[in-house]
Design a protein around this motif. Structure first.
Motif, PDB file in Angstrom:
ATOM      1  N   LEU A  15       0.851  -1.193   0.000  1.00  0.00           N
ATOM      2  CA  LEU A  15       0.000   0.000   0.000  1.00  0.00           C
ATOM      3  C   LEU A  15       0.885   1.240   0.000  1.00  0.00           C
ATOM      4  CD1 LEU A  15      -2.927   1.081   0.213  1.00  0.00           C
ATOM      5  CD2 LEU A  15      -2.513   1.283   2.657  1.00  0.00           C
ATOM      6  N   LEU A  20       4.872  -2.292   2.464  1.00  0.00           N
ATOM      7  CA  LEU A  20       3.807  -1.978   3.418  1.00  0.00           C
ATOM      8  C   LEU A  20       2.664  -2.964   3.182  1.00  0.00           C
ATOM      9  CD1 LEU A  20       2.728  -0.192   5.675  1.00  0.00           C
ATOM     10  CD2 LEU A  20       1.873   1.371   3.951  1.00  0.00           C
ATOM     11  N   THR A  21       2.766  -4.098   3.848  1.00  0.00           N
ATOM     12  CA  THR A  21       1.816  -5.188   3.669  1.00  0.00           C
ATOM     13  C   THR A  21       1.158  -5.513   5.004  1.00  0.00           C
ATOM     14  OG1 THR A  21       3.166  -6.071   1.886  1.00  0.00           O
ATOM     15  CG2 THR A  21       1.566  -7.560   2.856  1.00  0.00           C
ATOM     16  N   ILE A  22      -0.147  -5.668   4.992  1.00  0.00           N
ATOM     17  CA  ILE A  22      -0.924  -5.991   6.182  1.00  0.00           C
ATOM     18  C   ILE A  22      -1.579  -7.347   5.943  1.00  0.00           C
ATOM     19  CG2 ILE A  22      -2.818  -5.258   7.686  1.00  0.00           C
ATOM     20  CD1 ILE A  22      -0.411  -3.347   7.680  1.00  0.00           C
ATOM     21  N   GLY A  27      -3.550  -5.561  12.306  1.00  0.00           N
ATOM     22  CA  GLY A  27      -2.813  -4.703  11.387  1.00  0.00           C
ATOM     23  C   GLY A  27      -3.741  -3.812  10.584  1.00  0.00           C
ATOM     24  N   MET A  28      -4.884  -4.359  10.170  1.00  0.00           N
ATOM     25  CA  MET A  28      -5.865  -3.580   9.411  1.00  0.00           C
ATOM     26  C   MET A  28      -6.472  -2.482  10.278  1.00  0.00           C
ATOM     27  SD  MET A  28      -7.337  -2.807   6.643  1.00  0.00           S
ATOM     28  CE  MET A  28      -7.000  -4.110   5.501  1.00  0.00           C
ATOM     29  N   LEU A  31      -3.888   0.195  10.519  1.00  0.00           N
ATOM     30  CA  LEU A  31      -3.802   0.904   9.248  1.00  0.00           C
ATOM     31  C   LEU A  31      -4.992   1.840   9.049  1.00  0.00           C
ATOM     32  CD1 LEU A  31      -2.255   1.297   6.605  1.00  0.00           C
ATOM     33  CD2 LEU A  31      -3.564  -0.610   5.660  1.00  0.00           C
ATOM     34  N   CYS A  32      -6.179   1.382   9.427  1.00  0.00           N
ATOM     35  CA  CYS A  32      -7.365   2.239   9.315  1.00  0.00           C
ATOM     36  C   CYS A  32      -7.249   3.467  10.213  1.00  0.00           C
ATOM     37  CB  CYS A  32      -8.628   1.446   9.639  1.00  0.00           C
ATOM     38  SG  CYS A  32      -9.118   0.300   8.329  1.00  0.00           S
ATOM     39  N   CYS A  34      -4.416   4.908  11.116  1.00  0.00           N
ATOM     40  CA  CYS A  34      -3.429   5.779  10.470  1.00  0.00           C
ATOM     41  C   CYS A  34      -4.030   6.504   9.267  1.00  0.00           C
ATOM     42  CB  CYS A  34      -2.212   4.965  10.046  1.00  0.00           C
ATOM     43  SG  CYS A  34      -1.219   4.377  11.421  1.00  0.00           S
ATOM     44  N   VAL A  35      -4.835   5.812   8.484  1.00  0.00           N
ATOM     45  CA  VAL A  35      -5.475   6.428   7.318  1.00  0.00           C
ATOM     46  C   VAL A  35      -6.474   7.499   7.770  1.00  0.00           C
ATOM     47  CG1 VAL A  35      -7.079   5.979   5.405  1.00  0.00           C
ATOM     48  CG2 VAL A  35      -5.094   4.517   5.739  1.00  0.00           C
ATOM     49  N   ILE A 111      -4.873   5.222  -1.911  1.00  0.00           N
ATOM     50  CA  ILE A 111      -5.400   4.344  -0.852  1.00  0.00           C
ATOM     51  C   ILE A 111      -6.756   3.793  -1.277  1.00  0.00           C
ATOM     52  CG2 ILE A 111      -6.299   4.322   1.507  1.00  0.00           C
ATOM     53  CD1 ILE A 111      -3.997   6.271   2.221  1.00  0.00           C
ATOM     54  N   LEU A 119     -10.514   0.315   3.982  1.00  0.00           N
ATOM     55  CA  LEU A 119      -9.782   1.571   3.821  1.00  0.00           C
ATOM     56  C   LEU A 119     -10.657   2.635   3.165  1.00  0.00           C
ATOM     57  CD1 LEU A 119      -6.293   0.229   2.733  1.00  0.00           C
ATOM     58  CD2 LEU A 119      -7.014   1.027   4.992  1.00  0.00           C
TER      59      LEU A 119
END
Length: 156
Positions: A15, A20-22, A27-28, A31-32, A34-35, A111, A119
């Motif tokens: 990503l 950058l792999t989840i 982890g998701m 990541l959400c 952070c997004v 994204i 996302l």
């Protein structure tokens, strides 16, 4: 061929940057979060640009009023020089914020183009909440819903 549909998947590969792999639920979630923060910062930059434009408009009105009131040419010339320098600084900051906003906008688009539904939902909801927050509490713009006013004769 790249997929062209949204997936509710907890696996995201490369990503924005390679590596950058989840691959997990936790982890998701991270990541959400952070997004969402990134989207809030994007809306912050947009709001700062709007505030700068508003402040530039106010200073132009002040300059026009000062020019009318002043009788001494030298004083007007000094104020005009200060005004031009202030306007240049505000415009330079505005241009820098514009570059940051465009870059962040394209990153948000990338994204979304990962076609991960989690996302996409995060970006949409964070953008909506950020817009609401800034319009109500920072820019002091009430949310106005347009309505039509009908006379009693038009209701029938």
């Amino acid at each position: 061929m790249h997929k062209s549909y949204l997936e509710f998947d907890f696996h995201v590969e490369d990503l924005l940057f390679k590596g950058l792999t989840i691959e997990s639920v936790s982890g998701m979630v991270g990541l959400c979060i952070c997004v969402a923060i990134f989207t809030f910062i994007y809306e912050t930059v947009k709001t700062l640009r709007q505030k700068l434009v508003a402040s530039l408009g106010k200073s132009q009105q002040e300059y026009a009023a000062m020019e009318i009131r002043s009788e001494r040419a030298m004083l007007v010339e000094m104020k005009e020089t200060n005004y031009k320098w202030k306007r240049f600084r505000i415009h330079a900051i505005h241009a820098l914020l514009y570059m940051v906003q465009v870059t962040m906008g394209y990153l948000l688009m990338l994204i979304i183009m990962s076609y991960n539904a989690w996302l996409a939902i995060t970006v949409f909801t964070a953008a909506g909440f950020s817009y609401y927050f800034y319009s109500m509490y920072v820019l002091n713009r009430p949310t106005v819903v347009p309505t039509e006013i009908l006379t009693p004769g038009e209701c029938d």
